[in-house]
Design an enzyme around this catalytic site. Structure first.
Site, PDB file in Angstrom:
ATOM      1  N   CYS A 167       0.754  -1.131  -0.026  1.00  0.00           N
ATOM      2  CA  CYS A 167      -0.040  -0.080   0.020  1.00  0.00           C
ATOM      3  C   CYS A 167       0.693   1.285   0.040  1.00  0.00           C
ATOM      4  O   CYS A 167       0.255   2.455   0.052  1.00  0.00           O
ATOM      5  CB  CYS A 167      -0.815   0.173   1.136  1.00  0.00           C
ATOM      6  N   HIS A 224      -2.796   7.939   6.134  1.00  0.00           N
ATOM      7  CA  HIS A 224      -3.109   6.433   5.594  1.00  0.00           C
ATOM      8  C   HIS A 224      -4.472   6.125   5.811  1.00  0.00           C
ATOM      9  O   HIS A 224      -5.360   5.697   5.152  1.00  0.00           O
ATOM     10  CB  HIS A 224      -1.887   5.784   6.187  1.00  0.00           C
ATOM     11  N   GLU A 274      -1.464   5.222  13.649  1.00  0.00           N
ATOM     12  CA  GLU A 274      -1.172   6.504  13.048  1.00  0.00           C
ATOM     13  C   GLU A 274      -1.239   7.679  14.031  1.00  0.00           C
ATOM     14  O   GLU A 274      -0.563   8.445  13.917  1.00  0.00           O
ATOM     15  CB  GLU A 274      -2.072   6.285  11.803  1.00  0.00           C
ATOM     16  N   LYS A 297      -9.758   8.142   2.226  1.00  0.00           N
ATOM     17  CA  LYS A 297     -10.105   6.849   2.208  1.00  0.00           C
ATOM     18  C   LYS A 297     -11.607   6.584   2.620  1.00  0.00           C
ATOM     19  O   LYS A 297     -12.464   5.515   2.209  1.00  0.00           O
ATOM     20  CB  LYS A 297      -9.263   5.910   2.853  1.00  0.00           C
ATOM     21  N   HIS A 325      -9.812   2.223   0.023  1.00  0.00           N
ATOM     22  CA  HIS A 325      -8.377   2.160  -0.010  1.00  0.00           C
ATOM     23  C   HIS A 325      -8.046   1.465  -1.290  1.00  0.00           C
ATOM     24  O   HIS A 325      -8.075   0.310  -1.568  1.00  0.00           O
ATOM     25  CB  HIS A 325      -8.099   1.215   1.279  1.00  0.00           C
ATOM     26  N   PHE A 374       1.762  -3.350   4.109  1.00  0.00           N
ATOM     27  CA  PHE A 374       2.091  -4.635   4.747  1.00  0.00           C
ATOM     28  C   PHE A 374       3.724  -4.950   4.543  1.00  0.00           C
ATOM     29  O   PHE A 374       4.149  -4.466   3.637  1.00  0.00           O
ATOM     30  CB  PHE A 374       1.323  -5.787   3.719  1.00  0.00           C
TER      31      PHE A 374
END
Length: 413
Positions: A163, A303, A314, A335, A340, A399
């Site tokens: 991502c 994010h 975050e 998002k 996403h 990831f």
């Protein structure tokens, strides 16, 4: 030699718009693009919702005979690149072709093609596999097709860092120009993973929202009732240019990229590190590269995926990186409207961040209804906001613990 790098074009294609300005307009209106999946029958799936690009016809961007030679992520990349190039007004002539590069990332690439050709193999044997299977699905072919379309003969690359893919593509392109290896980079990312295996795989991890009965309210970053992210598709492409090159051709400059940070969590394949360590360090690295202080940051396009752990950590990372100033900084997650985009998220959100600085309006985080005491920043809840902002961060975390942060500055002569 570190040269200044500016943004002259933004191309955005996602669930809330097929053009940059349509996307921007709908984001400011707080419109969600999330709905029940139409690409396949999701009845048997735990998650039945996604953020699909609506009414997207690849024939508007690709010749009919070429469509099946490309995965959907390539179609979307070509559409977004076309938007960005149109806005930039750049013509790649033979005289500059070797100084114009392309860097487009993707986390997964042609998942749709892989599933289609696997079915052909099972049903008809190996002779039924398309000769275009490999070039239609591999990740670097988005950059390859964009390069071919515009005759860009400079650096040609693709990043696959989950991502964070397109944030890394933009950051690396910034550095390519800064160190004099190109004058222009067409950079960003694309993703099209709304397929049975794509949605089923993330659902098997229990990473997705299952708020199937109210899809528009399903993505709710930082809300106490958030239950996972929503898969989105689309592309975000920027045209980056060396400042004097852009000025020399009379380009309209809409923003400046001034910093780029990277970090690795070295912790877990999917979970963020404790105390938001990776996110904290990537923001610190980006601000150091930009030679700015935390007090200069006015906005963070986060994010913010709407996962319980990710949003909380975050928030912790932002507070650590910005210190006391974090309480004065606006933070939002688009998002909540676009879903996403996985490897395409960083490109889309970088473009959104540039437009926010251009227009001095911050897009909201929609569906913020139930404050979480562990998430206590200013998330620009539910309504866009006018704000005087000079510097903004755009965060992407992936990831494997791979993180990227881009720093943009409002353009003024």
């Amino acid at each position: 030699m570190n040269r200044r790098v500016v943004v002259t074009g933004v191309g955005l294609v996602c669930a809330v718009g097929s053009t940059s300005e349509e996307t921007w307009r709908n984001l400011l209106a707080g419109k969600s693009g999330i709905a029940r999946i139409t690409a396949f029958d999701p009845t048997d799936f735990a998650c039945q919702i996604a953020a699909e690009v609506k009414n997207f016809d690849p024939l508007n961007f690709v010749e009919k005979k070429e469509v099946k030679k490309m995965g959907r992520f390539i179609h979307l990349a070509l559409a977004a690149a076309g938007e960005a190039m149109k806005m930039s007004g750049l013509e790649v002539t033979p005289g500059i072709a070797e100084r114009v590069g392309v860097h487009i990332g993707s986390g997964i690439g042609g998942f749709d093609v892989i599933e289609r050709e696997h079915s052909a193999l099972l049903q008809g044997g190996p002779r039924k596999i398309s000769p275009f299977f490999i070039p239609a699905s591999i990740i670097n072919l988005a950059a390859g097709h964009v390069s071919i379309r515009y005759g860009a003969k400079g650096p040609n690359e693709a990043t696959a860092t989950a991502c964070t893919s397109s944030a890394h593509s933009i950051g690396d392109s910034f550095k390519i120009i800064a160190r004099c290896d190109a004058e222009v980079m067409i950079a960003g990312g694309s993703e099209a993973a709304i397929t049975p295996m794509g949605v089923g795989g993330f659902a098997a991890m229990r990473a997705l929202s299952t708020r199937n009965q109210e899809p528009e309210r399903s993505s709710r970053p930082w809300d106490a009732e958030r239950d996972g992210f929503v898969v989105g598709e689309g592309a975000g492409i920027l045209v980056l240019e060396e400042l004097e090159f852009a000025r020399g051709r009379g380009a309209g400059i809409i923003g400046e990229i001034i910093g780029y940070g990277m970090s690795g969590d070295a912790y877990h394949i999917t979970q963020p590190a404790e105390a938001g360590d990776g996110g904290y360090r990537v923001m610190v690295n980006a601000m150091r590269d930009a030679r700015i202080t935390p007090e200069q940051v006015g906005y963070v396009n986060a994010h913010g995926t709407s996962t319980p752990l990710g949003d909380r950590l975050e928030t912790v990372a932002i507070k650590r990186a910005l210190g006391e100033h974090a309480q004065k900084v606006a933070v939002s997650s688009t998002k909540s409207m676009t879903g996403h985009l996985l490897g395409g998220a960083g490109g889309l959100e970088a473009g959104i961040t540039v437009l926010a600085l251009r227009d001095q309006i911050l897009p909201p985080t929609i569906n913020y209804e139930h404050p979480d005491p562990e998430c206590d920043l200013d998330y620009v809840p539910n309504t866009a906001r006018k704000a005087a902002v000079e510097v903004a961060l755009s965060n992407s975390f992936g990831f494997g613990g791979t993180n990227g942060c881009l720093v943009f500055r409002r353009w003024t002569e």
